[in-house]
Design a protein around this motif. Sequence first.
Motif, PDB file in Angstrom:
ATOM      1  N   GLN A 229       0.815  -1.201   0.000  1.00 33.54           N
ATOM      2  CA  GLN A 229       0.000   0.000   0.000  1.00 33.54           C
ATOM      3  C   GLN A 229       0.858   1.265   0.000  1.00 33.54           C
ATOM      4  O   GLN A 229       0.382   2.349  -0.307  1.00 33.54           O
ATOM      5  N   ARG A 230       2.130   1.104   0.342  1.00 38.79           N
ATOM      6  CA  ARG A 230       3.038   2.241   0.479  1.00 38.79           C
ATOM      7  C   ARG A 230       4.451   1.730   0.275  1.00 38.79           C
ATOM      8  O   ARG A 230       4.745   0.572   0.577  1.00 38.79           O
ATOM      9  N   VAL A 231       5.332   2.575  -0.263  1.00 35.17           N
ATOM     10  CA  VAL A 231       6.719   2.170  -0.463  1.00 35.17           C
ATOM     11  C   VAL A 231       7.668   3.202   0.133  1.00 35.17           C
ATOM     12  O   VAL A 231       7.407   4.407   0.094  1.00 35.17           O
ATOM     13  N   LEU A 232       8.747   2.697   0.717  1.00 39.41           N
ATOM     14  CA  LEU A 232       9.880   3.511   1.139  1.00 39.41           C
ATOM     15  C   LEU A 232      11.046   3.115   0.255  1.00 39.41           C
ATOM     16  O   LEU A 232      11.296   1.922   0.061  1.00 39.41           O
ATOM     17  N   VAL A 233      11.757   4.082  -0.286  1.00 40.19           N
ATOM     18  CA  VAL A 233      12.900   3.789  -1.149  1.00 40.19           C
ATOM     19  C   VAL A 233      14.160   4.363  -0.514  1.00 40.19           C
ATOM     20  O   VAL A 233      14.220   5.548  -0.206  1.00 40.19           O
ATOM     21  N   ILE A 234      15.145   3.496  -0.305  1.00 31.21           N
ATOM     22  CA  ILE A 234      16.403   3.906   0.309  1.00 31.21           C
ATOM     23  C   ILE A 234      17.537   3.661  -0.678  1.00 31.21           C
ATOM     24  O   ILE A 234      17.527   2.687  -1.432  1.00 31.21           O
ATOM     25  N   ASP A 235      18.504   4.562  -0.706  1.00 25.84           N
ATOM     26  CA  ASP A 235      19.679   4.401  -1.552  1.00 25.84           C
ATOM     27  C   ASP A 235      20.857   5.091  -0.878  1.00 25.84           C
ATOM     28  O   ASP A 235      20.721   6.206  -0.369  1.00 25.84           O
ATOM     29  N   HIS A 236      21.994   4.415  -0.840  1.00 23.93           N
ATOM     30  CA  HIS A 236      23.189   4.923  -0.152  1.00 23.93           C
ATOM     31  C   HIS A 236      22.868   5.332   1.276  1.00 23.93           C
ATOM     32  O   HIS A 236      23.386   6.328   1.796  1.00 23.93           O
ATOM     33  N   GLY A 237      21.970   4.558   1.923  1.00 24.37           N
ATOM     34  CA  GLY A 237      21.668   4.786   3.322  1.00 24.37           C
ATOM     35  C   GLY A 237      20.669   5.875   3.607  1.00 24.37           C
ATOM     36  O   GLY A 237      20.296   6.081   4.764  1.00 24.37           O
ATOM     37  N   ARG A 238      20.216   6.594   2.591  1.00 21.65           N
ATOM     38  CA  ARG A 238      19.283   7.699   2.804  1.00 21.65           C
ATOM     39  C   ARG A 238      17.917   7.373   2.209  1.00 21.65           C
ATOM     40  O   ARG A 238      17.821   6.761   1.144  1.00 21.65           O
ATOM     41  N   LEU A 239      16.883   7.820   2.897  1.00 21.79           N
ATOM     42  CA  LEU A 239      15.529   7.596   2.412  1.00 21.79           C
ATOM     43  C   LEU A 239      15.218   8.612   1.318  1.00 21.79           C
ATOM     44  O   LEU A 239      15.277   9.828   1.531  1.00 21.79           O
TER      45      LEU A 239
END
Length: 342
Positions: A229-239
């Motif tokens: 229902q919802r997504v969190l996207v993280i890359d290089h440790g940051r949201l």
Amino acid sequence: MAGASAGPGSEIVIEAERVRKTFVQRRRIAGQRLRRERIDVHAVRDVSFTVRAGEIIGYLGPNGAGKSTTIKMLIGVLTPSAGRLRVAGLDPAHQRIALARRIGVVFGQRSTLWWDLPLRDSFELVRHLYRVPPGQFRANLARFVEMLDLGPFLDTPVRQLSLGQRMRGDLTAAFLHDPSIVYLDEPTIGLDVVSKAAVRAFLAEKNREQATTIMLTTHDTADIEQLCQRVLVIDHGRLGFDGDLATLRERLGGERTLVVDLAAPMPPLTVATPGAHVIRVDGPRQWLAFPARASAAPLVAEIAARYPLVDLAIREPPIEDVITRLYTTGPEPRPAAEPAAN
């Protein structure tokens, strides 16, 4: 969505506030055999989010982005280097045993089952570990055996199970004690189509029936589209993103596709709608791309008024393309701090 429950509740069950995790590595200095330099590896950097009871959250990112590190902090295996974490009102690092009774965990590449025991005996050990009342255990196990079709291999040693069978066993073990929160790290990795469908249906039903909060990391875009229902996207440790898929698609732009079925084959359509253009023609069917942020209504109205239209459909950009675009563009910039009032 397939995994939608009656809707998330108001209770916040996971809270992360400016959480960091830094690992220290020692690397030999070139040309010096005995001296080593200290290197700080920032796996998670100032990550903040909240999760409400009953949500299904997709936690996405490329390999090494910080997903598994975050999950390990949420279950108490790792202690944050800075920041604040609360899960079900508990501090995972300092109240790990109390928290264990409230959560379930599945790591797709590592089984929690006993390798040399039949699957049935592994479940019995789980019952004793979590002190599940016998009646609750029998009812849950009977239900999961039916939902996940475990019957044919309940008496098979875990080491002899296929990957799909073992994953269904791991899911059962994670849910036997009726946890309110479940973390899934790549739960469908390496599974065949039938096993993936069984896993997704099981998770959707548990969320729908018991409002179980589920947080999963995955590289399988079908998991995201069918469950989350919802997504969190993280890359290089940051949201870099926190929201629903529709918002993610809109924010990152790209193109949607209008598939037009005409009464008869025609040359590529000529349209005046800004940004719209034909990308493919196959007999009476034509594909027109147009900006993802734009409304389809003007383009549809123009084609309906000028051409012999039989049918049409709108296709959203593939979610894997959207996520890849986010990885390559990086996290959204943080707003600048406002100057202090005089």
